[in-house]
Design an enzyme around this catalytic site. Structure first.
Site, PDB file in Angstrom:
ATOM      1  N   HIS A 128      39.920  44.117  40.353  1.00  0.00           N
ATOM      2  CA  HIS A 128      40.805  43.424  39.779  1.00  0.00           C
ATOM      3  C   HIS A 128      42.140  43.453  40.446  1.00  0.00           C
ATOM      4  O   HIS A 128      42.297  44.354  41.202  1.00  0.00           O
ATOM      5  CB  HIS A 128      41.198  43.575  38.359  1.00  0.00           C
ATOM      6  CG  HIS A 128      41.532  44.870  38.195  1.00  0.00           C
ATOM      7  ND1 HIS A 128      41.093  45.945  37.789  1.00  0.00           N
ATOM      8  CD2 HIS A 128      42.851  45.477  37.944  1.00  0.00           C
ATOM      9  CE1 HIS A 128      41.579  47.209  37.637  1.00  0.00           C
ATOM     10  NE2 HIS A 128      42.816  46.838  37.869  1.00  0.00           N
ATOM     11  N   HIS A 237      47.316  44.668  45.192  1.00  0.00           N
ATOM     12  CA  HIS A 237      46.334  45.507  45.700  1.00  0.00           C
ATOM     13  C   HIS A 237      44.858  45.469  44.786  1.00  0.00           C
ATOM     14  O   HIS A 237      45.046  45.197  43.584  1.00  0.00           O
ATOM     15  CB  HIS A 237      46.501  46.903  45.876  1.00  0.00           C
ATOM     16  CG  HIS A 237      46.827  47.724  44.625  1.00  0.00           C
ATOM     17  ND1 HIS A 237      48.339  47.796  44.459  1.00  0.00           N
ATOM     18  CD2 HIS A 237      46.218  48.382  43.762  1.00  0.00           C
ATOM     19  CE1 HIS A 237      48.451  48.523  43.100  1.00  0.00           C
ATOM     20  NE2 HIS A 237      47.114  48.924  43.081  1.00  0.00           N
TER      21      HIS A 237
END
Length: 287
Positions: A128, A237
């Protein structure tokens, strides 16, 4: 009714041999690619692991400590974009973690890292991009926040997010109790990550929750258009692994210098935003 007697010849003739069983059809070999993917909603039903303790016991979680202590009436909340890598993508990411371990093995001291690709039971896990910090909502706020956030996302008309891998890096959580080895991603053409972050921060600010990346003073509570007030593209990220120990400067440099050309063709796509409140997950489609 009287019983009717049959002669031996009649009983023998009536006992005809049973027909042979039908031949079994040859079973078709099924490969993983032949199996249709599970619907996205299925993953949301089983996204929360079984609770094995009512108190924070790091020994049950590889030494990890709960970021938000369990308090009755408080609901840990996280907003994020979720990615289920394909078999080919999973293999590339697994190889990247193996290369990462090899590079870290040359550093001193060598940090012990744990993959985020699989659970402790070996089950594949989704990856995620976070759109919020771990925050807390009260019981009476859950429904009103979900409604407000869903409405903001739908009115924004933000389309599905597609991004690519840029570099490898190492970041810590806010408490600096864990360090994550992450893939930093490139800025999408429509700046959708910054726009979604702005919506998330402003929605949470309405419920007195801190923002992600931005400062609280930078979040305009009255602005709900979805346009970013700042550029945080360098912050987004995808975490691949974690460690309880902070990596040395040498370890960071080895990770940052890794060759990521094998991941260059990855198009990472997110078509919905997930809002996890307690053990319930809402999936909000993007346009």
């Amino acid at each position: 009714m009287a019983l009717v007697e049959y002669s031996d010849s009649e009983s023998e003739s009536s006992a005809e041999p049973s027909p042979p069983p039908p031949a079994k059809k040859a079973r078709k070999n099924t490969t993983p690619s032949d199996i249709p993917p599970l619907p996205a909603a299925f993953h949301d039903l089983y996204a929360t692991s079984t609770r094995v303790s009512v108190s924070d016991d790091p020994s049950l979680h590889g030494g990890r400590k709960r970021a938000i202590p369990h308090v009755e009436g408080n609901w840990p909340t996280h907003l994020y974009l979720e990615w289920y890598p394909s078999n080919e993508e999973f293999a590339l990411l697994s190889d990247t973690i193996s290369q990462m371990r090899a590079q870290l093995g040359k550093a001193s001291p060598e940090p012990e890292i744990h993959s985020l690709l699989r659970s402790d039971l070996g089950v594949r896990l989704p990856l995620h991009i976070s759109l919020s910090r771990p925050v807390v909502l009260r019981t009476e706020q859950r429904q009103s926040f979900t409604t407000a956030f869903q409405t903001a996302i739908r009115k924004s008309n933000i389309e599905a997010v597609t991004t690519t891998v840029e570099t490898l890096d190492c970041v810590s959580n806010f408490e600096k109790t864990r360090w994550f080895y992450v893939l930093r991603v490139n800025r999408p053409a429509d700046d959708s990550l910054n726009r979604l972050l702005g919506l998330s921060n402003r929605s949470l600010a309405l419920f007195d929750q801190p923002p992600l990346y931005a400062k609280s003073t930078d979040v305009d509570r009255k602005q709900v258009s979805g346009h970013p007030s700042g550029d945080y593209s360098r912050c987004f990220h995808i975490s691949l692994a974690w460690s309880l120990t902070e990596p040395s400067l040498e370890a960071r440099e080895r990770i940052a210098s890794m060759d990521l050309r094998s991941l260059g063709d990855l198009d990472i796509r997110f078509d919905c935003v997930k809002a996890k409140i307690g053990n319930q997950i809402s999936s909000i489609p993007l346009s």
